[in-house]
Every structure is written in structure tokens, then in C-alpha cells.
Design a protein around this motif. Structure first.
Motif, mmCIF file in Angstrom:
data_model
loop_
_atom_site.group_PDB
_atom_site.id
_atom_site.type_symbol
_atom_site.label_atom_id
_atom_site.label_comp_id
_atom_site.label_asym_id
_atom_site.label_seq_id
_atom_site.Cartn_x
_atom_site.Cartn_y
_atom_site.Cartn_z
ATOM 1 N N TYR A 124 0.797 -1.320 0.045
ATOM 2 C CA TYR A 124 -0.050 -0.289 -0.115
ATOM 3 C C TYR A 124 1.124 1.470 -0.174
ATOM 4 C CZ TYR A 124 -3.221 -4.047 0.845
ATOM 5 O OH TYR A 124 -3.231 -4.561 1.385
ATOM 6 N N GLY A 125 1.915 1.264 0.172
ATOM 7 C CA GLY A 125 3.177 2.186 0.234
ATOM 8 C C GLY A 125 3.282 2.609 -1.968
ATOM 9 N N THR A 126 2.228 3.066 -1.979
ATOM 10 C CA THR A 126 2.086 3.480 -3.978
ATOM 11 C C THR A 126 2.169 4.303 -4.049
ATOM 12 O OG1 THR A 126 -0.555 3.532 -3.770
ATOM 13 C CG2 THR A 126 0.800 1.525 -4.181
ATOM 14 N N PRO A 127 2.287 5.373 -4.994
ATOM 15 C CA PRO A 127 2.460 6.330 -5.272
ATOM 16 C C PRO A 127 1.477 6.981 -5.299
ATOM 17 C CG PRO A 127 4.379 5.301 -6.620
ATOM 18 C CD PRO A 127 3.477 4.494 -6.152
ATOM 19 N N THR A 128 0.573 6.296 -5.397
ATOM 20 C CA THR A 128 -1.066 6.802 -5.796
ATOM 21 C C THR A 128 -1.814 7.500 -3.761
ATOM 22 O OG1 THR A 128 -1.549 6.114 -7.227
ATOM 23 C CG2 THR A 128 -3.360 6.325 -6.271
ATOM 24 N N VAL A 129 -1.664 5.921 -3.177
ATOM 25 C CA VAL A 129 -1.486 6.509 -1.872
ATOM 26 C C VAL A 129 -0.332 7.847 -1.533
ATOM 27 C CG1 VAL A 129 -1.811 5.378 0.202
ATOM 28 C CG2 VAL A 129 -1.997 4.014 -2.144
#
Length: 478
Positions: A124-129
Motif C-alpha cells: 500500500y506504499g504506492t505513489p498514488t497512495v
């Protein structure tokens, strides 16, 4: 005079009732009536910790909703002040991971009052998040813990380039913790270097958990960040910390080094030859494996560090912490002889050292006290955590004459086994016998704790017992 009921209480008192109500009872209290619901709903959503993916889905779906879908059209996400995501479930269906990632992004966009954020969960450590979190909470965020994922771990359809075009301001940010792997796209480092650079004079606390040296090195050259830091923490797994490459950190007063694994033979391989003399000249608090201690108080130093508090091998911080979850009883504990050699550098501190916590395998009272006395004269608190059973109470009686008689400033003493179950100190009468014997040799000892369960305080009426429930969650501070 009309009877006072819960709904008629002033708002201030009703809020006090809410804060005193147990977390699992608060939702029921909100169902009492509309006024109580309106007053206490902000408390219900003020602090959220998610440690289970299934529960997380239910919670995040509520927070991601439009206000029109909620009771009284409340924007529930805007009430959140502390939000922590801390679960690592392997084998989750891809559909659930994707749903959670999208919902996190939607909820973060609405958290306009968020002050403390922890996103320590793979996928969940994504660019979008990350972008959603910054857009929603950048203006109010004070502390941030973030685990950026490598690209093949992303649970959504993120495009790494969104980070390159996004440069938010964090006017309140003072503490950052990053959990890094070695395969992160360069765009992550560019983004976090921007965050650090924009807040360089104001970031006081930095924590870096790294699975490789390559993952931490790109953060070193950010101008201004290191000179303002007051607290610094490194956590590595079988990786040496490149002290020689660290920028000057003249204002760091608290340094924590968590080196995994704990086995002495493995840690020794990661100990550098020296720590540059210009690093941490104002250091007052040091938590580290015992092998590192002499590096910070070397015999040939022209200017010694003013270290006052030392925690070796993650020894718990004494009666105040009331927890010892740092210890794994299956791991090998250091021998006292090895720890004693490391402690021989204590007199070199200009602090002087007043607070010492150690973790050792077993306790030979005679040898231990005879060898510790020369380093303990300045101590005000002493914490001893043992891997093995500390021995019969009769063996501990001599602590008074052997140790406490030679520690004129020692006010707090904490003795525990590593499991901290209290099983070896279950009899209050035996504890009190110890205390009464010890106080014959000291008039300054005021606080004594046997494991994290039994704490004694010296009063004008003698020793008073406090029993504590173990705490298995919480910070560290260490």
C-alpha cells in the motif's frame, strides 16, 4: 434541583466522559442520543490503528465515503488525527489488496486534519497512495512513518512519474520515519529528498529502517536536514551502518541503533572500526548493542560526548515503560563479562552517565556487583534484564551491601527476567524482605520494580506496592 443525567452534562464534562470510556465501549455510548453522538463522534475517529486487513476494509470503506452518505452528512475522515496501518498479511487476494489501496487513497484525500500518519504495510506504499496522503494532509501532518514499496509490490495501478511532478509543502512536519528496501525506484528518493529539503530546518526526528546500505545512502546528501536533527534512529538487518558517510549531525542528542540479528557473533561483523569524532558531539542518549558502546566513548578522543542515558541490547527503559516486549527469549543473551568490558568506557562520558539499562544472560551476584560498582557511582537509575532465572531471593539480599551502599545517587532499580512474567517474583513478602534489607544500605533508593508487573515506591509509611498489567503494544521510544 433537577437530576443531572449524561445528556444534560456540559460539553466539557461529556468530552471528559468520552475520553475516560474504553475504546470498545465508546461506539455504544454514541448510540445513547443525538447530542451525545454529535459531541463524541470526533473522539471515536480521532485515533485509528488498523492491524488486520479484514477490519481495515470495513473501516476504510467508511472513511472513504462521501459525507452525504454518512449520518448527519459528517465527513468522518476529516475527524481523524492519528491513523496507523500496521498489518502484513501474506496471501491476501489481489482483489482485496487493490480495493484497500484505492480506498486508502480516497480516505487520505479527505483527512484534512491528520497530524500523525503511519503506513507500515506492504503493497500500500504506492505513489498514488502517497500523493493522496500528501494532498489531503500535508498542511497538518506533524509525524510521518511510511514504507514505500518497490514497483512489483504495488497493489494499485500507480505510475511512478506522478511523484516527479508533485512537490507538496508540509509546514508542520517535524518527524519522519522511512522503511526502505534496496529496489526502490529513484523517483521515491527524489520525492523524499524534496520533503526533507523543504523542511530542513524543522525536522527534529529521523528514523531509517533499511534492508541495505544502498537504500539509505541517497538520503544522506540532503542539505540542512542533518544539522537540525535532535533524534536519529537506524534499524538494519545484517547491514553495517556507514558512519563514515553520514553528514555532520551536531545537534543529535538521542541515537538509537537497532541491529538485527542479536547474536553477538553476527553483530560483531557489523561493528565499524570507529565512529568519526565530528558525529554526534552533543549525544546524551544512546541505545545500541553493547559492542557499539566503546565507539562513542573512545579512549583516544580529544573531545568526549556527554552521554547520560545508555540502553544496551534494547534493554527496556525501566519501571516507567512497564513493558519488555523488546526481548525474544529464544535469542542468545550477552555474557556479563563481555558487557562489563564495554561498560569500562563509561567514565569517559562527560555527562556523566546517570541512567543505564543492560540485558545479560545470567546474574552472579558477587561477581556482578563487585565489577559494576566502579561504573555505578553516578547512576540514578539502573535496569537489569536477565535471560535466565535471577536466583533465589537470598542471593539478592547482598545487593544492599555490595551495590546500593556504593551508589549514592541511585533512586530507581529495575530487575527482571526477559519474559517479564513476574513468575520469579510472585511473593510480595519476599520482595518486601529484599527492600527492607536493601534500605539498610541506602537512603536514596525510592523506586524498585521486579519485572514489569511489580513496582514498589518508598514513602513515609514504608514501601507501597503497585501491580501493573503488561503492555504489549505501544511505542519506542527505543
Amino acid at each position: 434541583m433537577p437530576a443531572i443525567t449524561l445528556p444534560t452534562l456540559p460539553t466539557e464534562l461529556l468530552n471528559a466522559v468520552g475520553w475516560a470510556t474504553l475504546d470498545h465501549d465508546l461506539p455504544s455510548l454514541l448510540l445513547a442520543n443525538k447530542d451525545i453522538n454529535a459531541t463524541l463522534t470526533p473522539q471515536l475517529y480521532a485515533s485509528i490503528t488498523l492491524q488486520n486487513a479484514i477490519i481495515a476494509r470495513k473501516c476504510i470503506d467508511v472513511l472513504a465515503r462521501e459525507p452525504a452518505q454518512n449520518y448527519a452528512e459528517r465527513d468522518l475522515a476529516s475527524l481523524v488525527r492519528s491513523f496507523r496501518v500496521m498489518f502484513h498479511h501474506f496471501g491476501l487476494e489481489e482483489e482485496l489488496r487493490t480495493h484497500l489501496a484505492r480506498s486508502f487513497a480516497s480516505a487520505f484525500m479527505r483527512m484534512c486534519g491528520l497530524q500523525h500518519a503511519v503506513l507500515d504495510s506492504m503493497h500500500y506504499g504506492t505513489p498514488t497512495v502517497c500523493v493522496a496522503l500528501a494532498r489531503g494532509a500535508a498542511r497538518t501532518l506533524r509525524t510521518l512513518t511510511f514504507r514505500p514499496d518497490e514497483e512489483d509490490m504495488w497493489a494499485d495501478e500507480s505510475d511512478a512519474r506522478v511523484l516527479d511532478d508533485f512537490r507538496p509543502d508540509f509546514p508542520e512536519l517535524t518527524a519522519v520515519a522511512l522503511i526502505l528496501c534496496d529496489l526502490l525506484p529513484p523517483t521515491w528518493y527524489r520525492f523524499f529528498r524534496h520533503v526533507f529539503a523543504s523542511r530542513a530546518p524543522h525536522i527534529r526526528k529521523l528514523s531509517i529502517a533499511a534492508l541495505g546500505q544502498r537504500s539509505m545512502r541517497p538520503l544522506f546528501p540532503v542539505p540542512g536536514v542533518w544539522s537540525a536533527l535532535e533524534e536519529l534512529s537506524f534499524m538494519t538487518e545484517r547491514i553495517a551502518i556507514p558512519f563514515a558517510e553520514l553528514p555532520p549531525a551536531p545537534n543529535v542528542r538521542k541515537l538509537t541503533l537497532n541491529i538485527y540479528p542479536y547474536e553477538p557473533e553476527d553483530v560483531v561483523k557489523l561493528v565499524p572500526e570507529s565512529v568519526p569524532a565530528h558525529l554526534f558531539p552533543k549525544l546524551e542518549y544512546l541505545a545500541c548493542p553493547y559492542q557499539f558502546l566503546p565507539l562513542f566513548l573512545p579512549a583516544d578522543a580529544k573531545k568526549l560526548r556527554p552521554i547520560r542515558t545508555i540502553r544496551l541490547n534494547r534493554a527496556c527503559s525501566g519501571p516507567k515503560s512497564r513493558r519488555a516486549k523488546s526481548f525474544d527469549p529464544d535469542k542468545e543473551a550477552p555474557d556479563w563479562a563481555d558487557v562489563r568490558r564495554a561498560l569500562s568506557c563509561l567514565p569517559r562520558s562527560t555527562g556523566p552517565v546517570v541512567d543505564l539499562a543492560i540485558y545479560i544472560d545470567r546474574l552472579d551476584v558477587e561477581t556482578f556487583t563487585d565489577e559494576l560498582v566502579s561504573y555505578a557511582k553516578t547512576l540514578e537509575q539502573l535496569v537489569i534484564v536477565l535471560y535466565q532465572y535471577p536466583g533465589h531471593v537470598s542471593q539478592l539480599m547482598s545487593f544492599g551491601a555490595r551495590l546500593f551502599a556504593h551508589t549514592p545517587k541511585l533512586r530507581s532499580f529495575f530487575l527482571s527476567d526477559a519474559k517479564a512474567t513476574g513468575g520469579h517474583f510472585a511473593h510480595h513478602d519476599e520482595q518486601k524482605l529484599l527492600l527492607e534489607e536493601w534500605e539498610k544500605n541506602t537512603n536514596v533508593l525510592m523506586n524498585v520494580a521486579f519485572t514489569t508487573k511489580y513496582g514498589w515506591k518508598r514513602t513515609t509509611n514504608g514501601w507501597t506496592l503497585n501491580t501493573y498489567e503488561r503492555e504489549d503494544s505501544g511505542d519506542e521510544d527505543e
